[in-house]
Structure formats: C-alpha cells, structure tokens
Design a protein around this motif. Structure first.
Motif, PDB file in Angstrom:
ATOM      1  N   TRP A 381      28.667  28.051  52.322  1.00 32.70           N
ATOM      2  CA  TRP A 381      28.211  27.010  51.408  1.00 32.70           C
ATOM      3  C   TRP A 381      29.403  26.480  50.624  1.00 32.70           C
ATOM      4  CZ3 TRP A 381      23.405  25.151  51.709  1.00 32.70           C
ATOM      5  CH2 TRP A 381      22.451  25.938  52.369  1.00 32.70           C
ATOM      6  N   ALA A 382      29.509  25.168  50.499  1.00 31.58           N
ATOM      7  CA  ALA A 382      30.681  24.565  49.867  1.00 31.58           C
ATOM      8  C   ALA A 382      30.286  23.330  49.074  1.00 31.58           C
ATOM      9  CB  ALA A 382      31.730  24.199  50.927  1.00 31.58           C
ATOM     10  N   ARG A 383      31.267  22.871  48.241  1.00 37.08           N
ATOM     11  CA  ARG A 383      31.079  21.632  47.483  1.00 37.08           C
ATOM     12  C   ARG A 383      32.392  20.870  47.487  1.00 37.08           C
ATOM     13  NH1 ARG A 383      33.146  21.129  42.370  1.00 37.08           N
ATOM     14  NH2 ARG A 383      34.264  22.954  41.559  1.00 37.08           N
ATOM     15  N   SER A 384      32.323  19.583  47.132  1.00 37.04           N
ATOM     16  CA  SER A 384      33.525  18.751  47.027  1.00 37.04           C
ATOM     17  C   SER A 384      33.985  18.747  45.575  1.00 37.04           C
ATOM     18  CB  SER A 384      33.223  17.325  47.483  1.00 37.04           C
ATOM     19  OG  SER A 384      32.827  17.315  48.836  1.00 37.04           O
ATOM     20  N   PRO A 385      35.169  19.295  45.263  1.00 38.59           N
ATOM     21  CA  PRO A 385      35.639  19.332  43.867  1.00 38.59           C
ATOM     22  C   PRO A 385      36.031  17.943  43.380  1.00 38.59           C
ATOM     23  CG  PRO A 385      37.353  20.124  45.349  1.00 38.59           C
ATOM     24  CD  PRO A 385      36.132  19.915  46.191  1.00 38.59           C
ATOM     25  N   ASP A 386      36.067  17.775  42.071  1.00 41.03           N
ATOM     26  CA  ASP A 386      36.493  16.510  41.486  1.00 41.03           C
ATOM     27  C   ASP A 386      37.982  16.292  41.736  1.00 41.03           C
ATOM     28  OD1 ASP A 386      33.951  16.125  40.542  1.00 41.03           O
ATOM     29  OD2 ASP A 386      34.363  17.081  38.601  1.00 41.03           O
ATOM     30  N   THR A 387      38.393  15.019  41.671  1.00 35.80           N
ATOM     31  CA  THR A 387      39.790  14.676  41.954  1.00 35.80           C
ATOM     32  C   THR A 387      40.753  15.347  40.984  1.00 35.80           C
ATOM     33  OG1 THR A 387      39.079  12.533  42.823  1.00 35.80           O
ATOM     34  CG2 THR A 387      41.401  12.763  42.250  1.00 35.80           C
ATOM     35  N   ASP A 388      40.389  15.394  39.696  1.00 32.01           N
ATOM     36  CA  ASP A 388      41.308  15.982  38.714  1.00 32.01           C
ATOM     37  C   ASP A 388      41.448  17.490  38.893  1.00 32.01           C
ATOM     38  OD1 ASP A 388      38.760  16.597  37.986  1.00 32.01           O
ATOM     39  OD2 ASP A 388      38.924  15.922  35.901  1.00 32.01           O
ATOM     40  N   GLU A 389      40.523  18.134  39.573  1.00 35.09           N
ATOM     41  CA  GLU A 389      40.626  19.566  39.822  1.00 35.09           C
ATOM     42  C   GLU A 389      41.656  19.888  40.896  1.00 35.09           C
ATOM     43  OE1 GLU A 389      36.892  21.875  40.075  1.00 35.09           O
ATOM     44  OE2 GLU A 389      35.872  19.946  39.850  1.00 35.09           O
ATOM     45  N   THR A 390      42.006  18.900  41.699  1.00 34.91           N
ATOM     46  CA  THR A 390      42.872  19.157  42.857  1.00 34.91           C
ATOM     47  C   THR A 390      44.189  18.405  42.766  1.00 34.91           C
ATOM     48  OG1 THR A 390      41.813  17.337  44.066  1.00 34.91           O
ATOM     49  CG2 THR A 390      40.884  19.549  44.351  1.00 34.91           C
ATOM     50  N   ALA A 391      44.572  17.965  41.566  1.00 36.00           N
ATOM     51  CA  ALA A 391      45.778  17.147  41.421  1.00 36.00           C
ATOM     52  C   ALA A 391      47.029  17.893  41.879  1.00 36.00           C
ATOM     53  CB  ALA A 391      45.931  16.696  39.963  1.00 36.00           C
ATOM     54  N   VAL A 392      47.131  19.175  41.513  1.00 37.13           N
ATOM     55  CA  VAL A 392      48.323  19.945  41.869  1.00 37.13           C
ATOM     56  C   VAL A 392      48.399  20.142  43.383  1.00 37.13           C
ATOM     57  CG1 VAL A 392      49.478  22.181  41.636  1.00 37.13           C
ATOM     58  CG2 VAL A 392      48.386  21.133  39.652  1.00 37.13           C
ATOM     59  N   GLU A 393      47.319  20.545  43.994  1.00 36.44           N
ATOM     60  CA  GLU A 393      47.295  20.757  45.439  1.00 36.44           C
ATOM     61  C   GLU A 393      47.559  19.450  46.194  1.00 36.44           C
ATOM     62  OE1 GLU A 393      44.949  21.791  43.386  1.00 36.44           O
ATOM     63  OE2 GLU A 393      44.345  23.870  43.828  1.00 36.44           O
ATOM     64  N   ARG A 394      46.994  18.366  45.708  1.00 35.42           N
ATOM     65  CA  ARG A 394      47.171  17.082  46.380  1.00 35.42           C
ATOM     66  C   ARG A 394      48.642  16.651  46.356  1.00 35.42           C
ATOM     67  NH1 ARG A 394      43.546  13.309  47.808  1.00 35.42           N
ATOM     68  NH2 ARG A 394      41.919  14.415  46.640  1.00 35.42           N
ATOM     69  N   GLU A 395      49.297  16.852  45.197  1.00 33.73           N
ATOM     70  CA  GLU A 395      50.714  16.474  45.098  1.00 33.73           C
ATOM     71  C   GLU A 395      51.567  17.329  46.034  1.00 33.73           C
ATOM     72  OE1 GLU A 395      54.758  16.329  44.149  1.00 33.73           O
ATOM     73  OE2 GLU A 395      53.563  18.126  43.731  1.00 33.73           O
ATOM     74  N   ALA A 396      51.235  18.620  46.143  1.00 30.38           N
ATOM     75  CA  ALA A 396      51.989  19.513  47.028  1.00 30.38           C
ATOM     76  C   ALA A 396      51.801  19.104  48.491  1.00 30.38           C
ATOM     77  CB  ALA A 396      51.545  20.960  46.815  1.00 30.38           C
ATOM     78  N   ILE A 397      50.597  18.735  48.847  1.00 30.77           N
ATOM     79  CA  ILE A 397      50.307  18.328  50.228  1.00 30.77           C
ATOM     80  C   ILE A 397      51.042  17.038  50.570  1.00 30.77           C
ATOM     81  CG2 ILE A 397      48.487  17.455  51.748  1.00 30.77           C
ATOM     82  CD1 ILE A 397      46.604  19.461  50.358  1.00 30.77           C
ATOM     83  N   GLU A 398      50.982  16.042  49.683  1.00 32.47           N
ATOM     84  CA  GLU A 398      51.638  14.766  49.956  1.00 32.47           C
ATOM     85  C   GLU A 398      53.147  14.945  50.088  1.00 32.47           C
ATOM     86  OE1 GLU A 398      50.367  12.142  46.910  1.00 32.47           O
ATOM     87  OE2 GLU A 398      48.370  11.805  47.793  1.00 32.47           O
ATOM     88  N   SER A 399      53.712  15.815  49.258  1.00 32.98           N
ATOM     89  CA  SER A 399      55.148  16.065  49.322  1.00 32.98           C
ATOM     90  C   SER A 399      55.527  16.728  50.649  1.00 32.98           C
ATOM     91  CB  SER A 399      55.578  16.960  48.153  1.00 32.98           C
ATOM     92  OG  SER A 399      56.942  17.320  48.271  1.00 32.98           O
ATOM     93  N   ALA A 400      54.736  17.720  51.085  1.00 29.03           N
ATOM     94  CA  ALA A 400      55.036  18.419  52.338  1.00 29.03           C
ATOM     95  C   ALA A 400      54.882  17.491  53.535  1.00 29.03           C
ATOM     96  CB  ALA A 400      54.110  19.631  52.477  1.00 29.03           C
ATOM     97  N   VAL A 401      53.869  16.656  53.526  1.00 27.07           N
ATOM     98  CA  VAL A 401      53.648  15.743  54.651  1.00 27.07           C
ATOM     99  C   VAL A 401      54.779  14.736  54.760  1.00 27.07           C
ATOM    100  CG1 VAL A 401      52.134  13.924  55.550  1.00 27.07           C
ATOM    101  CG2 VAL A 401      51.140  16.027  54.640  1.00 27.07           C
ATOM    102  N   ARG A 402      55.240  14.180  53.614  1.00 29.81           N
ATOM    103  CA  ARG A 402      56.339  13.212  53.654  1.00 29.81           C
ATOM    104  C   ARG A 402      57.631  13.868  54.150  1.00 29.81           C
ATOM    105  NH1 ARG A 402      53.844  11.108  48.908  1.00 29.81           N
ATOM    106  NH2 ARG A 402      55.081  12.538  47.610  1.00 29.81           N
ATOM    107  N   ARG A 403      57.820  15.168  53.788  1.00 31.59           N
ATOM    108  CA  ARG A 403      59.043  15.861  54.197  1.00 31.59           C
ATOM    109  C   ARG A 403      59.083  16.071  55.715  1.00 31.59           C
ATOM    110  NH1 ARG A 403      60.349  21.753  53.417  1.00 31.59           N
ATOM    111  NH2 ARG A 403      58.478  21.814  52.128  1.00 31.59           N
ATOM    112  N   PHE A 404      57.946  16.358  56.326  1.00 29.18           N
ATOM    113  CA  PHE A 404      57.956  16.692  57.750  1.00 29.18           C
ATOM    114  C   PHE A 404      57.607  15.514  58.663  1.00 29.18           C
ATOM    115  CE2 PHE A 404      57.437  20.890  55.849  1.00 29.18           C
ATOM    116  CZ  PHE A 404      58.378  21.612  56.550  1.00 29.18           C
ATOM    117  N   THR A 405      56.969  14.451  58.128  1.00 29.44           N
ATOM    118  CA  THR A 405      56.585  13.317  58.983  1.00 29.44           C
ATOM    119  C   THR A 405      57.242  12.018  58.555  1.00 29.44           C
ATOM    120  OG1 THR A 405      54.636  12.657  57.669  1.00 29.44           O
ATOM    121  CG2 THR A 405      54.332  14.407  59.322  1.00 29.44           C
ATOM    122  N   GLY A 406      57.768  11.952  57.309  1.00 35.29           N
ATOM    123  CA  GLY A 406      58.383  10.725  56.834  1.00 35.29           C
ATOM    124  C   GLY A 406      57.382   9.715  56.297  1.00 35.29           C
TER     125      GLY A 406
END
Length: 471
Positions: A381-406
């Motif tokens: 069972w799962a839920r979709s968290p609010d955007t402000d709850e995931t700001a740190v994770e989202r920034e880390a993901i975007e940074s990693a994706v840009r580093r490896f894919t450009g």
C-alpha cells in the motif's frame, strides 16, 4: 468487436437470410402457377417447360430455407463447429437437381430441332403480358438473392440466385421464341431453350465444385496468402509450424501451431497467441482462430534452457538474475527463485532441490547450481507524497541524471510505501546505445542517488530513447 456485438450481428444476418429465403419461396410458388396456367391455355410447351423449371426453383427455395435455418443454429455437443455446412449440402443438391432438369430440356430441344422444330403455339397478347410480369419478378428475386448471398456469404442463397438467374434467362428465351414463332420461325424456341440449358449446366457445375471444395475442407489460396502476410511481422523467435484453414457458412476456421523459446513464460505465450489470433482475424474478416503454443525444439542457450527447466517446478513463481559462468570443467549456474510466501523454509528448500535436480538432469553440462530463495512480494500500500516533502530527493536525482546523461530527467515521481519511499525516474539516452551500456548508466544513476539519499527504500530508473517522451 466484442462477443455480444458479434452475436447480435450474427442474429441479424440470420434473420435477414431467412427473410430472403421466404421471399424466394413465395415468388417461386407464384411463378409456377402463372407459367403452368399460361402454358396449358396457349398450348406453349416452352411455357410448360418454364413452369417445370420454376418448379425446380421452388424446390431449391425450400431447400435453401431449410439450409439457412439449420446453418444459423449455434454449435452444440454433436456439431461443435456449428451447422454452416448445411448450406453447402443444400447448394450441392440444388446444383445436381438443376443440371438434371437442364439436361432434360436440352434433350427435348435437340429432339424438336431434329424433328423440324415445329409445334402448335397460340401466341396471344396476354401471353406477352404474363411474360413481362414473370421477367420483372425473376429479375427482382435474382437481384435480391445475389446481393444477399454476397453480403452474408451464403452458398445456399448463391445457389438460389443461380436458379433465379437461369429462370430469368429462360423467360427471355421464351419471349424471344414467342416473337420469332409469331413471325413463322418455329425453330427459334428450341434453339433458345438449348442455349439456356447449356448455360445453366455450366453454372451449376461451377457452383457444385465450390460446394465440394468447402465440404472437403479445401484451403483457399487467398486465405493462405492473407495468413502468411499477417504472420510476416512476428518476432523471428516465433516459429510457425502448422496452419490449417477450412471454410463454412462464410467464415474461416483456422488452426495454427507455433513454437516459442524455451524460457517463454505462460503469460508471454498467451500474449503471443492473442497477437496471432488478432492478426489472422483481421486479415480474414472475423475468422475463428485457435493458436496452440509449443516450446521450441531448438536447444537454445544455457540461460534459456535453465530458466525453462526452473519454471517447470510448480512452486516456482518467478526466476530472475540468472547468471551462467563457464569454467574449464563445465558450466555453473546461479539464479534467484521466488516462491509463495506461505511456504516454510523446509518446503521451499524441497522445491529448490527439485529445481536444481531438474536443471542437472536436463543440462548435464551444468556441474553446479546455486539458488537464492526469495518470498514472492506482496502488494504494498502506498501514497503519493507532496512536492515539498521530496525537494531534497528530487534535487539529488536531477543532479545525478544531468551528470550521467547531460540532460534533465523526463519525469520524477515518488511513492511512500510500507517499506519506505520509492523514487521512480525516467531518463533519455541515445536510441542506438547498446543495451548493456544503457543499463550501466541507469545503475550508476541509482547508486549516485542512494549515496546522497540513503533514506530512500529504492530507486528505479527507466530508460527511453531520445525523443520518445514519458511513458
């Protein structure tokens, strides 16, 4: 088209065919009576012969009505493919009957020509009026039966159209004969009757051959060609082993046997069968298609054979992470096996021992099998968290994706489940990049995100070719 719509269409077709057959019966009764009375009153043997001809049409119409009513019956225990061939049986009987009558008319016509062709006929104005009415009725019922036979693919109605067409030709022959007889040419009636008889015999032979082809389950070349074209785009690993086609009541029945790779799962085999059925149904216009899926006879590689052998154990629900290692003295195999959660360790171990033994029995070149046992995952069972709850994770993901894919990720979403937060990431890579390289990029992104966000329960990266967009 779903089953309900198909059943409704078949019922409507059956009712339309019955109406057409009933109209044919009524028209045949009317014509027999009119031609016979006119022939007796005028002394015209041609009219009497046409009355007999229409009498055969009455028999044909009655046979057609019976055949159509039988043919539209749904399949039953004794006739599991339906009753469609009743129409071919009726058409074959009608063709034979019509040929006999036509041959008799030809014999009488030749005899009259040899004897001089003369016989007493009283040509009256009302005889021509009757002929005009008869020709109009013949033309209308020939057109109705022919159109109905083409629309509903009915051989019995096609036989009816042939009968009525020959009757129409006979009526024109009588008309021409009466005109020439009234001008003193007594031989004209016999010549016209002979011509019509030969024409009808040839048409009846053609219809009989078509009926015999269907009754003998002859496969039409057009159907075979359409099936080959439909199956041309299948996966090259799918082997088409046998195709059988037969036809009844305007519908094709197709049996297909295909071979699939040894490690194909049941659901994958079912999906392949569904794809083939849809292709053939579309190519043949609503055919009844049955597809039988068999494992390929080919040896396959070690991984495919091992996966197929492991999946044959009833308790095994999933096999993954299959790794094959080649050593100087043979192969070693490791794999992850998912089993039902309600099994005890002893039960799971017994199932895995049978799996390992089966692999060794079927693959003597494998010297050692190592299995990792896992419980089958349950629904989380799962839920979709609010955007402000995931700001740190989202920034880390975007940074990693840009580093490896450009470039930035196509999409980033999060789900909070019972085991923790899961990150779902979609990235784009060049479409011509080899699959191992694309997988390596995805793994690097997952590892980089886990290093910066150790609190994430899982990171799942989906790769797409550039320009494909989010899925």
């Amino acid at each position: 088209m779903n089953a309900v719509d198909r059943e409704a269409d078949e019922l409507a077709d059956a009712q339309a065919r019955r109406r057409t057959a009933l109209v044919s019966v009524g028209a045949a009764i009317f014509l027999v009576a009119v031609k016979l009375v006119t022939g007796l009153l005028t002394g015209s043997l041609a009219f009497v012969a046409e009355a007999v001809h229409s009498g055969t049409d009455l028999v044909a119409a009655l046979l057609t009505l019976f055949a159509v009513q039988v043919a539209v019956r749904p399949p039953d225990r004794d006739h599991q493919f339906g009753h469609g061939k009743a129409e071919q049986l009726a058409a074959l009987g009608e063709s034979a009957f019509l040929m006999l009558v036509s041959l008799f008319i030809a014999f009488v016509s030749l005899q009259r020509l040899i004897d001089g062709g003369g016989h007493d006929i009283e040509v009256t104005w009302w005889a021509f009026t009757v002929l005009a009415v008869v020709i109009a009725v013949d033309a209308s019922r020939t057109t109705i039966s022919y159109r109905a036979s083409r629309r509903y693919h009915s051989p019995a109605l096609a036989a009816n159209a042939l009968h009525f067409g020959s009757d129409l030709a006979g009526s024109f022959a009588v008309l021409i004969g009466l005109v020439l007889v009234s001008a003193g040419e007594h031989w004209a009636d016999s010549v016209a009757a002979l011509f019509v008889a030969v024409l009808v015999v040839l048409a009846a032979l053609r219809l009989a051959r078509q009926s015999v082809d269907v009754l003998m389950d002859r496969s039409g070349p057009d159907a075979d060609e359409h099936i080959r074209e439909a199956l041309a785009g299948l996966d090259e690993r799918v082997e088409v082993r046998r195709v059988r086609v037969r036809h009844a009541a305007g519908r094709h029945f197709v049996d297909i046997v295909v071979g699939v790779p040894l490690d194909t799962a049941v659901s994958q085999g079912h999906a392949i069968a569904d794809d083939i059925e849809e292709r053939v149904e579309h190519a043949l216009g609503g055919a009844d298609v049955v597809v039988h899926v068999e494992p390929s006879d080919a040896e396959g590689d070690v991984r495919e054979r091992a996966t197929a052998a492991a999946s044959a154990i009833p308790e095994v629900r999933e096999v993954h992470n299959v790794r094959v290692m080649r050593l100087p003295d043979g192969y070693e195999l490791s794999l992850h096996v998912k089993l039902p959660r309600d099994l005890s360790l002893e039960q799971a171990h017994n199932a895995v021992e049978r799996l390992e033994q089966r692999v060794r029995d079927e693959m003597p070149e494998v010297s050692y099998v190592h299995t990792h046992i896992e419980p089958l995952a349950r629904t989380d069972w799962a839920r979709s968290p609010d955007t402000d709850e995931t700001a740190v994770e989202r920034e880390a993901i975007e940074s990693a994706v840009r580093r490896f894919t450009g470039s930035s990720p196509i999409a980033v979403t999060f789900r909070d489940g019972e085991q923790g937060r899961v990150a779902l990431v979609t990235v784009s890579l060049p479409g011509d990049q080899p699959l191992p390289s694309a997988h390596q990029h995805a793994g690097a992104i997952e590892e980089a995100v886990r290093e910066r966000c150790p609190g994430l329960a899982d990171v799942i990266v989906h790769t797409e070719p550039l320009g494909a967009g989010a899925t």
